[in-house]
Design an enzyme around this catalytic site. Sequence first.
Site: not given
Length: 345
Positions: A258, A307, A319
């Site tokens: 990420c 994240h 993402h």
Amino acid sequence: MASHRRPKPPSQARTTVLTATAAAAVALSAQSASADPLPDPNKKGVEAQIDRLYEEATQATEKYNGAKERAGSLQKDVDSLQDAAARKQADLNGLRDRIGAIAAAQYRSGGIAPSVQLLLSSDPDAYLDQASLVDQLSAREVSDLQRFQSQQRDLLQQRSQAATKLKDLRDTRTELESKKKEIQGKLAQAQKLLNTLSAKEKARIAEEEERANRASSRTDLGNESSASSRAAEAFAAAKSRVGMPYVWGATGPGSFDCSGLTSWAFKQAGVSIPRTSQAQASAGTRINSLGDLKPGDLIIMRTDLSHVGFYAGNGQILHSPKPGAQVRYESIARSGMPFMWGVRI
């Protein structure tokens, strides 16, 4: 600015990298994890356990990324200190040679004078306090001695700093290895659980993953403009990576975790941001409301800030979500991860 409607998907070779099955995607190539959504509360049994393992693996990945970044920085510090110490030692050796030459000359003429004994003393500071002895030294000798003392102190300090940095580096490398084993262990457990599922269950999971990818290709991003040209450039770079596989610890250009995706994308725009999601959470101007976000702003997710992705417009996030997934667009509301805040770089 032009519409942010999702561009034409990349080639078939890229978009089919990890769609065979979710299980195959976790096939532990010594890489694989860093940003999984929280388990769906509606899922039961094995699937819920797998989701939890993915989440734990992605959280450990961000810690691994942080340790790796620290290790790189510490290595640079150690190299710099060691180089400086080597140069300092060479200077000291030259000064010792000059002082030794003075001593040799005086010895041949009948003994070493107190002035030279001063230069050779293990405690020259104490001798320097004695003005009568200092008077016997030439200006050049005093200068050499003072320079020697200063450089000797600097050398000792640099060696001490290097030793401390080396210890920190060893500790960080130990942490790196520990996090790597933790990540691989979580993914191995997930693989083992996947292997217990029937062929029908595996096919259903694979279809769910493929459905998410198909939904990504149809995403309407609206027509919002980015807050800055650099954010627009970074977002455009990230959009070009749609369909690339999630791989833990990866920073592109062919695979990403990420924070690897976001840091790589900003690098393409000529902007350096921290490597980890936690550090990226404070890398720019904080935006607390989803409604105030612009395409290209970072989105920080999960309470532990483990994240990160790009706000893509129209309530969507771009993402690299989890092991077995591809870089894609998803609804923030349906991601299963709590939104913490946005960051405008």
